[in-house]
Motif scaffolding. Structure first.
Motif, short mmCIF file in Angstrom:
data_model
loop_
_atom_site.label_atom_id
_atom_site.label_comp_id
_atom_site.label_asym_id
_atom_site.label_seq_id
_atom_site.Cartn_x
_atom_site.Cartn_y
_atom_site.Cartn_z
N ARG A 108 0.83 -1.21 0.00
CA ARG A 108 0.00 0.00 0.00
C ARG A 108 0.86 1.26 0.00
O ARG A 108 0.58 2.23 -0.70
N ALA A 146 3.99 1.61 -1.09
CA ALA A 146 4.69 1.77 -2.37
C ALA A 146 3.73 2.26 -3.45
O ALA A 146 4.10 3.07 -4.30
N ALA A 147 2.49 1.78 -3.42
CA ALA A 147 1.51 2.18 -4.43
C ALA A 147 0.97 3.59 -4.17
O ALA A 147 0.48 4.24 -5.07
N SER A 148 1.10 4.03 -2.93
CA SER A 148 0.42 5.27 -2.54
C SER A 148 1.35 6.47 -2.47
O SER A 148 0.93 7.60 -2.70
N PHE A 149 2.57 6.25 -2.05
CA PHE A 149 3.53 7.36 -1.98
C PHE A 149 4.94 6.78 -2.19
O PHE A 149 5.81 6.87 -1.33
N GLY A 150 5.07 6.19 -3.37
CA GLY A 150 6.30 5.47 -3.71
C GLY A 150 7.54 6.34 -3.69
O GLY A 150 8.66 5.85 -3.47
N VAL A 155 -5.05 8.27 -1.95
CA VAL A 155 -4.51 6.91 -1.84
C VAL A 155 -5.20 6.18 -0.68
O VAL A 155 -5.77 6.81 0.20
N PRO A 156 -5.10 4.84 -0.66
CA PRO A 156 -5.83 4.08 0.36
C PRO A 156 -5.39 4.40 1.79
O PRO A 156 -4.21 4.65 2.04
N LYS A 172 -1.17 4.00 -14.67
CA LYS A 172 -1.21 5.22 -13.86
C LYS A 172 -0.71 6.40 -14.69
O LYS A 172 0.38 6.90 -14.48
N ASP A 214 1.64 9.07 -9.28
CA ASP A 214 2.04 8.96 -7.87
C ASP A 214 1.13 8.04 -7.07
O ASP A 214 1.33 7.86 -5.87
N GLY A 215 0.13 7.45 -7.71
CA GLY A 215 -0.73 6.49 -7.03
C GLY A 215 -2.08 7.04 -6.61
O GLY A 215 -2.97 6.28 -6.23
#
Lengths: 548, 548
Positions: free
Chosen positions: A38, A40-44, B368-369, B389, B435-436
């Motif tokens: 989560r 990495a996908a959200s604020f990588g 993001v989640p 994305k 950026d997700g």
């Protein structure tokens, strides 16, 4: 209710149970691994780990963990296989806490301060198939490996390794940075194996579950106020209860972790100032080191640093000094068996009316359960029933909830003894205060019984620590023909302090405690400590017995 | 591994699965109820709820909830029975969120702004056995009850009730303040029933589980930074997705909840200043109200108030004004089906390099989640596969994780449609940024297709809201012989603002968007809103069709 509008139900099935089953959209096994995916996908692009000049973003950390997992999988490692690691607080230690469980395997972090025989015991008992070794610990690893008939696959992290070892980065090159991870089939699946450094007998291997680690991560984050803006400094060894579950907690919050190889005050102050550290954890010795740092090693910083201390209660002197330096101390209590912190000494409304000294006394309590622990209680030593919250009667502190270990690996009798009757029996003796906080009075075996009166060695130590010349204090029972036992104090002086006479110390104590509690014997000198920095009271008890 | 030291195992059982089963000490069903028990036992003297001059400590709140649960049990209410409640944001609403699930029953909070027929539908469809009614809503309740052939037990909260109703306090007197609560047998057990206020068709009843509510509580606390020092103001209706799960989140953190019966700027500012409010949530209308409050209704305060807004993206004007007033705005996104917030627009590292205007645009994304949601994705409208994305291609926003509802009560086809293929299909259309973060471009039905080009009504609205005279904007499709559809703007002006001409607005828009997106029609006047404050676009679509 009218049939016309009420949901049709299968015979015998309640409307709230029909057609509302778990499915992939609404049920996912709890696992700390999902927190990294989560993040990495959200604020990588956010910085996950800092180590010297090195930076890992969350995307990079995630990719390296997937590489590790898939590389190990290609080498035949899979579900419930054990991967041991012997390393300091380096990025690879964080990676192992995610990459190994990603493939359903079990991570076994080993204490770098142990002797080769104990390391070998853990590798054998845990059945390690892979052994990740930081280069600086290669001699210890080699000596342990020499005791094994069938050595595991050895992987060296950074620099020269043991013979035949695979370099960690080469292993990662074998992996796929975008590999899908199977994760646990069930959230109760085993995730980590942590050997407790018991004072006697073989070490016991506490087993963690994916569910427990996930919940402990969230509990730490909520209790300790971790957020995406937090910067966490690794003053606590990550091999200790998996770093109190903070590798996962930091990722849950999206915080930045700053590595620290050696716990030295100058380096701690430098990192706090340069990286804007907001949180750190540690044993009392870490706080003591910070509080007593020479002026020239200190650095000024603007933020308040939240500092969680566990293992023993911080003295009022330490708390005061830390507050003056810009730290905010929270006393935690827990064990390997509870994924690290189980209780925290949270502020109570009546603290506002206390004097500073009174408040420091309160802050030294073990406190109340984290949000994710179900309950704490103090059990009557004979009946096991909860004692009243009177702050005076002593019983055993017990814990219950999802953040208690599954049990000890291959040790059903110890598991049964420890997790019996619906509670984890900590073996610590304490009282239960009216406000709900528990306070340790002693380890069961540390109670000194003198003339029929119980003496808490901790209480005597707390007083001794207030003396300006005393840095560390340990009080144990010394056999005595008249009184049965008397308190015997072993003291380590502050560097450069003038040693007080026994007479002076006795006078100091008499002013501050009941006469029967005052140590009859005082010995100055360096104190023996375990590899994790705990004072070895069993050694001191021996010494006390041999004193003439 | 050597047999000599490796744990003995039952044939076929892995050492990490033998003797490590769940037991009472280490496995407790997840339920938000445990959070209240823990809070009451841990800091019982702390203030849990403030309502005017009234204060409830955590110990008192816990005792009242136990009274409620045990009193209802004595009247025959039990596992999976439905207890409906029609109330404003009062302490009893918080109590119901704990007391009802304590006995394993299901709470059904009802929207006080609905009509009697819809209330009656919910009571019938949900099978309510008890109906808790705040006195000020007794007329609405009475009219709904008149439509029921078999009325439930009616309980009135505060003041005069409907005929034959039991006063709430009298009911509590029947209960035991120290009653043990059975809690859920299983954490998947149903906990709450929330009817969605759909624009067409019968309301659908989203069912929450104990597990989901517990995790959502922790997710809210971590994401939004709730702690024991937080003070939460109830600007969001608690009947709306169970107050986004904040009754439970506040208790998880040990925060104080401040009740608010009517959302008026003067009262909001007064409570913020007097109680040191640190957090509040609400629809954009709440922020708009705060931002546009007349100077004489404002009060100064020292703390920063974290303000979560969901339902529609806050405009840059609103964010800027809020920041100037001392608020810190976070945009959230979620639905009744996701226990409230599912995603949050968390700060990304590159925001530091943006201009203020660019940052406000980013902050308006859905984000993001939350840590406790497994994943978000944007699905290709045809294949259902995740889109790249790229920030441009439009697909359906889908969510997955433990904080997604169990399904709709008695509506297997809607459940199946909504939770198919491993994801909750939100019905919202959006893009997925590199950026997700996801960003809603439109509700599926709100896309305007003009000359073959897709126009996002939200995008046009965002521009219109930048005009100094415009307070609210809604853009819908108006049928057009030439273009198929054209954008038609309905605007509500700021109080006292001079209305701009259509020509002026058109020029304003042309400077800021592609020509085909500029509204061809502009209508000023009050906008129709649902009971929860959402603009009723379906009404406006009707109006647009009828415009000559």
């Amino acid at each position: 209710m009218p049939e016309s509008t009420h949901p049709t139900t299968v015979a015998g099935t309640h409307p709230f149970e029909a057609g509302l089953e778990r499915r992939a959209a609404n049920y996912v096994p709890l696992t700390p691994i999902s927190l990294l995916a989560r993040a990495a996908a959200s604020f990588g692009a956010r910085i996950a780990v800092i180590d010297g000049d090195r930076r890992l973003t969350y995307a990079q950390l995630d990719a390296r963990c997937r590489r590790l997992a898939s590389a190990l999988a290609r080498r035949g490692i899979g579900r419930l296989d054990t991967v041991a690691i012997l390393a300091s607080n380096i990025p690879e230690m964080v990676e192992a806490h995610f990459g190994v469980p990603m493939l359903g395997a079990v991570l076994n972090p080993l204490n770098t301060r142990l002797d080769p025989a104990t390391i070998a015991f853990s590798l054998r008992h845990g059945g390690a198939k892979v052994f990740l070794v930081e280069a600086i610990h290669r001699e210890l690893a080699a000596r342990a490996l020499a005791e094994l008939p069938e050595p595991p696959l050895v992987v060296t992290i950074g620099g020269e390794g043991v013979a035949d070892a695979v370099p960690y980065e080469a292993l990662l090159d074998e992996g796929d940075p975008a590999a899908a991870w199977p994760g646990p089939e069930d959230e109760w699946q085993s995730l980590c194996l942590l050997y407790t450094s018991g004072t006697t007998g073989d070490p016991k291997g506490a087993v963690y579950s994916h569910r427990g680690a996930y919940l402990q991560a969230l509990g730490n984050a909520v209790t300790f106020g971790l957020s995406g803006e937090s910067v966490y400094l690794w003053t606590l060894p990550m091999f200790h209860c998996s770093g109190w579950s903070y590798p996962w907690a930091c990722v849950a919050a999206g915080a930045t972790q700053v590595c620290l190889r050696r716990v030295e005050p100058a380096e701690i102050f430098r990192l706090i100032a340069e990286h804007g550290v907001t949180h750190l954890c540690g044993a009392p010795i870490v706080l003591s080191m910070i509080a007593h740092a020479p002026i020239h090693e200190r650095r000024a910083f603007e933020q308040t640093v939240r500092c969680a201390v566990g293992g023993a209660a911080p003295s009022s002197t330490i708390i005061r000094t830390m507050e003056e330096l810009g730290f905010r101390v929270t006393h935690l209590y827990g064990a390997t068996e509870s994924y690290g912190p189980a209780t925290a000494c949270l502020a109570q409304p009546d603290w506002a009316e206390l004097t500073q000294t009174q408040r420091y006394e309160r802050m030294a309590r073990q406190g109340v359960p984290l949000a994710t622990l179900d309950a704490v209680m103090v059990a009557d030593l004979e009946t096991g029933a909860p004692l009243e919250k009177d702050g005076t009667r002593i019983g055993e502190i017990r814990l219950r909830g999802n953040t208690i270990m599954k049990g000890y690996l291959g040790n059903p009798s110890a598991t049964e003894r420890t997790l019996a009757d619906g509670w984890y029996a900590t073996g610590d003796l304490g009282v239960w205060h009216p406000d709900g906080a528990v306070e340790i009075k002693d380890r069961a075996k540390d109670i000194i019984i003198s003339g029929g009166e119980n003496i808490s060695s901790l209480e005597v130590e707390e007083v001794l620590l207030r003396h300006p010349a005393v840095m560390l204090a340990a009080v144990v029972a010394r056999p005595d023909e008249t009184w049965g036992e008397t308190p015997c104090a072993f003291l380590e002086a502050k560097p450069g302090a003038a040693l007080p006479s026994t007479q002076e110390l006795t006078a100091f104590c008499r002013e501050r405690m009941a006469r029967f509690k005052v140590p009859k014997t005082v010995v100055f000198g360096p104190l023996p400590k375990t590899s994790t920095g705990k004072i070895q009271k069993f050694v001191l008890r021996e010494r006390a017995r041999e004193l003439r």
